[in-house]
Scaffold this active site. Structure first.
Site, PDB file in Angstrom:
ATOM      1  N   HIS A   1      38.114  36.077  37.513  1.00  0.00           N
ATOM      2  CA  HIS A   1      37.708  36.401  38.889  1.00  0.00           C
ATOM      3  C   HIS A   1      37.102  35.170  39.585  1.00  0.00           C
ATOM      4  CE1 HIS A   1      38.519  40.445  37.436  1.00  0.00           C
ATOM      5  NE2 HIS A   1      37.743  40.159  36.402  1.00  0.00           N
TER       6      HIS A   1
ATOM      7  N   GLU B   1      30.418  39.852  37.193  1.00  0.00           N
ATOM      8  CA  GLU B   1      31.322  39.364  36.157  1.00  0.00           C
ATOM      9  C   GLU B   1      31.751  37.925  36.469  1.00  0.00           C
ATOM     10  OE1 GLU B   1      34.871  41.685  35.743  1.00  0.00           O
ATOM     11  OE2 GLU B   1      35.687  40.421  34.151  1.00  0.00           O
TER      12      GLU B   1
ATOM     13  N   HIS C   1      36.152  37.451  30.331  1.00  0.00           N
ATOM     14  CA  HIS C   1      35.828  38.592  31.194  1.00  0.00           C
ATOM     15  C   HIS C   1      34.676  39.408  30.603  1.00  0.00           C
ATOM     16  CE1 HIS C   1      39.471  38.511  33.830  1.00  0.00           C
ATOM     17  NE2 HIS C   1      39.910  37.763  32.831  1.00  0.00           N
TER      18      HIS C   1
ATOM     19  N   GLU D   1      37.162  40.523  26.569  1.00  0.00           N
ATOM     20  CA  GLU D   1      36.183  41.309  27.328  1.00  0.00           C
ATOM     21  C   GLU D   1      34.923  41.272  26.464  1.00  0.00           C
ATOM     22  OE1 GLU D   1      36.543  42.589  30.260  1.00  0.00           O
ATOM     23  OE2 GLU D   1      38.660  43.040  30.591  1.00  0.00           O
TER      24      GLU D   1
HETATM   25 ZN   LIG Z   1      37.557  40.895  34.483  1.00  0.00          ZN
END
Ligand SMILES: [Zn+2]
Length: 309
Positions: free
Chosen positions: A101, A138, A193, A271
């Protein structure tokens, strides 16, 4: 997190609340607990501009080894070669790090909602990502851990490239993030992430590519090896549990992520935990723990890069 493409309405919601963006069925349930507090997201300064005690600690991990080799009284080229290998074990290796992101994505809904071709479907250029319930985003998390990781890998001799150089802009699109790894001919690429699942779920997981009859097929096996090496090191280095809601022993395989589908170099996503879970979130917000995460990721990458396949 890095899920499905977003409808415009959902994306707008992401922009306001930085909710779980485009998540899988389970994760989507987490969107309902998104609060307006995320609009006051705490964007931290990037690690690259900070002097952290924990960074120094991380660097010290390679320091003593260097010192010991430097003061050795045994002369000869073999010793010198060993010294170099110990100090810079990743010399000659290239790693591309993708901080998931971007901090300004929420201000560029039109741009990040544009569909791009990811080989087997079209998908949104990017998403805003999620945040902790009290607004640590994030994008800020991935930026910080990625810079910490880059510093550690460079200290070990690797050539490191990040897919973005800022954390307050938008993009790049997911196809470009893959292209950067390809262009660098990376020995390994990792996209970092944090997930945004329902609050009672926790733990980390690795996402690896599947064969899709597309660009990634040739590196699916190497990516699986990379994923397992990073899974093992992250578990050992952080003590965080395997995800209790996605994957098997923290290993998940997907064919709907542009960053993986378009990669021609071994690549995985991690993640690092569930930012909506209070226990995981506390770890995400702890600068020293983020350094620990980066160290664990560096160890996992190194184990993969130095393994003989
Ligand atoms: Zn993400």
């Amino acid at each position: 997190m890095i899920r499905r493409p977003l409808a415009a309405a959902a994306l707008a919601l992401c922009g306001v609340g930085a909710v779980a963006c485009g998540g899988a069925a389970v994760s989507d349930t987490g969107a309902s607990d998104a609060g307006a507090s995320a609009t006051t997201a705490q964007i931290e300064r990037p690690a690259a501009t900070q002097k952290h005690a924990s960074d120094a600690t991380g660097q010290a991990a390679t320091g003593p080894a260097d010192s010991e080799m430097d003061i050795t009284t045994v002369p000869g080229t073999r010793t010198a070669a060993l010294s170099d290998a110990t100090a810079k074990p990743l010399a000659g290796k290239t790693v591309v790090i993708d901080p998931g992101h971007n901090g300004g994505n929420y201000r560029h809904t039109k741009e990040i909602n544009r569909l791009v071709n990811i080989s087997n479907q079209k998908k949104a250029c990017d998403t805003t990502g999620t945040s902790t319930n009290d607004g640590y985003t994030e994008a800020a998390f991935t930026w910080d851990v990625s810079n910490k990781l880059a510093k550690l890998l460079k200290a070990r001799g690797a050539t490191v490239k990040l897919t973005r150089s800022r954390h307050t802009e938008w993009g790049p699109c997911i196809d470009q993030r893959a292209a950067i790894g390809n262009k660098a001919n990376a020995d390994a690429a990792i996209s970092i992430h944090g997930d945004g699942a329902a609050a009672h779920l926790r733990g980390f997981h690795i996402i690896m590519p599947k064969k899709i009859g597309g660009p990634v097929d040739a590196v699916v096996d190497d990516s699986a090896r990379l994923g397992k090496a990073v899974r093992d090191a992250f578990r050992r280095g952080t003590g965080l549990p395997y995800s209790n809601y996605i994957g098997r022993q923290a290993l998940n395989y997907r064919s709907d992520l542009g960053g993986l589908n378009l990669s021609r170099v071994p690549k995985i996503f991690i993640e690092c935990g569930n930012m909506r879970n209070p226990t995981d979130a506390a770890k995400f917000k702890d600068r020293k723990f983020r350094q620990r995460m980066a160290k664990a990721l560096a160890d996992g990458l190194e184990n993969y890069l130095l393994a003989t396949h």
